[in-house]
Design an enzyme around this catalytic site. Structure first.
Site, mmCIF file in Angstrom:
data_model
loop_
_atom_site.group_PDB
_atom_site.id
_atom_site.type_symbol
_atom_site.label_atom_id
_atom_site.label_comp_id
_atom_site.label_asym_id
_atom_site.label_seq_id
_atom_site.Cartn_x
_atom_site.Cartn_y
_atom_site.Cartn_z
ATOM 1 N N GLU A 154 -78.224 -79.208 27.140
ATOM 2 C CA GLU A 154 -77.498 -79.066 28.740
ATOM 3 C C GLU A 154 -77.770 -76.995 29.368
ATOM 4 O OE1 GLU A 154 -75.472 -80.298 33.182
ATOM 5 O OE2 GLU A 154 -74.473 -80.221 31.598
ATOM 6 N N LYS A 181 -79.953 -82.207 28.433
ATOM 7 C CA LYS A 181 -79.465 -82.592 30.195
ATOM 8 C C LYS A 181 -80.616 -81.696 30.584
ATOM 9 C CE LYS A 181 -76.231 -83.995 33.220
ATOM 10 N NZ LYS A 181 -74.831 -83.821 33.407
#
Length: 297
Positions: free
Chosen positions: A176, A213
């Site tokens: 992420e 993500k």
């Protein structure tokens, strides 16, 4: 090796991932949004007990087990807690929800336009505990504030180095590197990040996969060709400060990208609701986010 049934749910499931991983820094804000002020707890232990009660209520609500939520990201203390008298990862999987664990220890100060992850000296031990508790994968967050080619390259390099360490333990890493929605160079940062992600994905061995993500890109469809990359198990989106309505509208414009929302999922829930009101509010949010994840425009 990753559980094949959990892998099938995550890679093929028609749903989204709930981010229930608020940590020490973000918990007071999450509790305040839930209707619990800082005067309700005297120390960190009491604070985490309250946030665990909130998460328990979410996890055990009927609407959470309708098949529309396919995964949930947990804070370490939540992984160690219980729901319905069972370990939280077990309780989740019994509801068809694949458990993930947040493993990062927060962010370094900004340098070269990015915030790198702080060192994680106890990561191997944490990963061993996660495997023992039935966790499927992990999540780790860093931040990109400016369109700095060197900063973004370093950020992605750090993420994938740790991802390989996580894969070594048989877990699925969610990488992420969040592009800040408030960045004046957001579109440029998105484009640089995409280039660096493709380089890192191409460099992964054939037997390794990660999940990504990412912030919903400024340019709709920017990540469409990453969705089909053989090293990407799933592409998920963070809400990044958007309201749920705005996050869902933006997400619906990006094919192959499903939600992994936190604030946008929980924004209408309040501590004082009775169980019927609570489940109705949660169910409405789940329906809206599920629709944006599965029905594209």
């Amino acid at each position: 090796m990753s559980d094949p049934e959990m892998m099938q749910t995550i890679t093929q499931g028609e749903g989204f991932i709930a981010a229930l991983d608020q940590s020490g820094g973000s918990t007071p804000k999450a509790l305040k949004g839930f209707g619990i002020g800082e005067d309700a707890y005297a120390n960190e232990d009491e604070m985490f007990a309250l946030i665990h009660q909130m998460r328990q209520r979410v996890i055990t609500a009927p609407s959470f087990a309708t098949g529309k939520v396919i995964g949930a990201i947990l804070f370490e203390k939540t992984m160690d807690g219980e729901a319905d008298g069972k370990p939280v990862p077990t309780a989740l999987w019994e509801r068809g929800v694949v458990p993930f664990l947040k493993v990062d220890k927060g962010l370094e100060d900004e340098a070269d336009g990015v915030q790198m992850m702080k060192p994680m000296p106890g990561l191997d031990a944490l990963l061993e505990r996660a495997v023992a508790k039935g966790i499927f994968g992990t999540k780790m967050r860093s931040v990109i504030a400016k369109a700095s080619p060197t900063g973004i390259a370093a950020n992605v390099t750090q993420q994938f180095k740790v991802a390989n360490q996580i894969i070594d333990h048989g877990l699925m890493p969610i990488v992420e590197p969040e592009v800040s929605l408030t960045s004046p160079e957001r579109a440029e940062a998105d484009a640089i990040l995409k280039e660096e992600l493709i380089k890192a994905l191409d460099a992964l061995p054939e037997d390794r996969q990660v999940m990504l993500k990412l912030s919903i890109p400024a340019k709709a469809g920017l990540y469409d060709d990453i969705v089909g990359h053989p090293r990407v198990a799933r592409l998920v989106a963070l809400s990044g400060g958007y309201s749920r309505d705005d996050a869902c509208a933006e997400l619906a414009r990006n094919h192959g990208m499903i939600a992994s929302f936190s604030r946008a999922l929980l924004q209408d829930l309040r501590h004082g609701m009775d169980d019927t009101e609570f489940d109705a509010a949660l169910g409405s949010a789940i329906d809206q986010i599920h629709r944006a994840s599965t029905v594209k425009v």
